[in-house]
Design a protein around this motif. Structure first.
Motif, PDB file in Angstrom:
ATOM      1  N   TYR A   1       0.843  -1.201   0.000  1.00 57.93           N
ATOM      2  CA  TYR A   1       0.000   0.000   0.000  1.00 57.93           C
ATOM      3  C   TYR A   1       0.876   1.247   0.000  1.00 57.93           C
ATOM      4  O   TYR A   1       1.923   1.288   0.640  1.00 57.93           O
ATOM      5  N   CYS A   2       0.392   2.263  -0.701  1.00 54.72           N
ATOM      6  CA  CYS A   2       1.090   3.547  -0.775  1.00 54.72           C
ATOM      7  C   CYS A   2       0.926   4.266   0.563  1.00 54.72           C
ATOM      8  O   CYS A   2       0.029   3.953   1.339  1.00 54.72           O
ATOM      9  N   LYS A   3       1.777   5.269   0.782  1.00 54.53           N
ATOM     10  CA  LYS A   3       1.684   6.043   2.027  1.00 54.53           C
ATOM     11  C   LYS A   3       0.317   6.713   2.172  1.00 54.53           C
ATOM     12  O   LYS A   3      -0.113   7.059   3.278  1.00 54.53           O
ATOM     13  N   CYS A   4      -0.399   6.909   1.045  1.00 51.07           N
ATOM     14  CA  CYS A   4      -1.711   7.557   1.092  1.00 51.07           C
ATOM     15  C   CYS A   4      -2.826   6.565   1.391  1.00 51.07           C
ATOM     16  O   CYS A   4      -3.985   6.952   1.537  1.00 51.07           O
TER      17      CYS A   4
ATOM     18  N   ARG B   1      -3.758   4.085  -0.587  1.00 49.19           N
ATOM     19  CA  ARG B   1      -4.246   3.401  -1.786  1.00 49.19           C
ATOM     20  C   ARG B   1      -3.362   2.208  -2.126  1.00 49.19           C
ATOM     21  O   ARG B   1      -2.203   2.157  -1.717  1.00 49.19           O
TER      22      ARG B   1
ATOM     23  N   CYS C   1       1.172   4.233  -5.190  1.00 48.05           N
ATOM     24  CA  CYS C   1      -0.073   4.121  -5.953  1.00 48.05           C
ATOM     25  C   CYS C   1       0.151   4.815  -7.293  1.00 48.05           C
ATOM     26  O   CYS C   1       1.177   5.469  -7.501  1.00 48.05           O
TER      27      CYS C   1
ATOM     28  N   HIS D   1      -1.206   7.481  -8.612  1.00 49.90           N
ATOM     29  CA  HIS D   1      -1.057   8.923  -8.483  1.00 49.90           C
ATOM     30  C   HIS D   1       0.340   9.316  -7.975  1.00 49.90           C
ATOM     31  O   HIS D   1       1.013  10.158  -8.560  1.00 49.90           O
ATOM     32  N   HIS D   2       0.748   8.669  -6.891  1.00 50.59           N
ATOM     33  CA  HIS D   2       2.042   9.047  -6.318  1.00 50.59           C
ATOM     34  C   HIS D   2       3.237   8.562  -7.144  1.00 50.59           C
ATOM     35  O   HIS D   2       4.300   9.179  -7.115  1.00 50.59           O
TER      36      HIS D   2
END
Ligand SMILES: [Zn+2]
Ligand SMILES: [Zn+2]
Length: 325
Positions: free
Chosen positions: A15-18, A20, A34, A36-37
């Motif tokens: 999982y991304c830090k956000c 997602r 993710c 986006h990132h």
């Protein structure tokens, strides 16, 4: 193709830090990203490289060498985003049609369509028009003539492409020639120059490739910039795919030789020791001032080719020699 294989390698359960779900696991950083990132990180990295090395300044006319492949398409896309609305900088693209049957026509169509979408001016130049024959025709000639010493198509192609691209950029008044070279290309070039003992070529590498560093007065060579030189090839490819860029994915049918082996060697090392490609380039960058010092004095004198008037290290330039102009 390696780039396509790379995407099947989805991170499992990362999982991304956000929060997602991750689409990419960046091993050398130990991070999950993710969509986006991931895309944001690529754009940030390219922008940082541009800024760090002063690649672009007000008043520049930037010519992007566009092949229709992932690297040059992605670099054009990011530049058009970064420079969006800037009236003080001009951006245009040039493609070369080498005349490689079953490979080039499709990628040229893609390149032209892509520029139209971005609203970027685009021009195509062909070997046939410039040299009187396509690469395929030239290689037919070489095959039939055992006296021709150089037999690899990549030499004829590379020499011709660099020549036309530089000439075209200069004649169109470009102040920078931008290419999509990525970290893998650069790390391979470092190794190859080392293996071949080509210190002069090595001395002209670096983030801004300026063959006229020593001769400010000689503006025959347009300085080259490489905003992706610190981004691994598979990340450029993933970026292009995630952004939905229409790109030509086939590898050139003529590619091979020692560069191939350097690529495999680096990929094997990278798989075992993540980040090693960065180390190769970073070390090279640190050595560059020393390499330039050693290479100084050994550099070929810059002359004008007797036949075409382009810069040459001998009386007749490499292009005129190989292509028998
Ligand atoms: Zn994220
Ligand atoms: Zn010439």
């Amino acid at each position: 193709m390696e780039a396509q294989i790379a995407f099947k390698e989805r991170p499992e359960g990362g999982y991304c830090k956000c929060g997602r779900k991750a689409v990419f696991s960046r091993k050398y950083e130990g991070s999950y990203l993710c969509k986006h990132h991931f895309c944001l990180s690529i754009e940030k990295k390219a922008k940082r490289t541009i800024r760090q090395h002063n690649m672009i300044k007000s008043g520049d006319r930037i010519c992007v060498a566009l092949s229709g492949g992932k690297d040059s398409s992605a670099v054009l896309y990011i530049l058009s985003k970064v420079l969006n609305g800037r009236k003080d900088i001009d951006l245009f693209a040039v493609s070369i049609d080498e005349g490689i049957h079953g490979y080039r026509p499709e990628s040229l169509e893609i390149a032209a369509k892509f520029c139209e979408q971005l609203g970027v001016k685009h021009r195509t130049l062909s070997f046939k028009a410039a040299f009187g024959k396509s690469l395929d025709e030239k290689m037919g000639e070489v095959a039939a003539d055992p006296s021709m010493r150089i037999r690899e198509s990549c030499t004829y192609c590379g020499v011709g492409r660099r020549y036309l691209m530089n000439r075209m950029a200069r004649l169109s008044g470009a102040t920078k020639l931008c290419t999509g070279h990525n970290l893998d290309d650069e790390a391979q070039a470092v190794l190859l120059n080392y293996i071949r003992g080509d210190l002069f070529r090595a001395s002209r590498m670096g983030p801004v490739t300026d063959w006229s560093i020593k001769k400010e007065s000689d503006s025959m060579f347009i300085p080259r910039i490489k905003p992706f030189r610190e981004i691994p090839e598979r990340e450029v490819a993933l970026y292009a795919i995630l952004k939905g860029l229409d790109i030509h994915m086939d590898e050139c049918p003529n590619v091979g030789g020692i560069r191939f082996e350097a690529r495999d060697f680096l990929n094997n090392l990278e798989a075992k020791y993540p980040g090693i490609k960065f180390t190769v380039l970073e070390t090279f960058d640190k050595l560059l001032p020393a390499i330039r010092q050693v290479a100084e004095g050994n550099e070929p004198r810059l002359l004008r080719c007797r036949i075409c008037g382009e810069p040459a290290s001998r009386e007749v330039c490499k292009t005129c020699e190989l292509w028998r102009l």
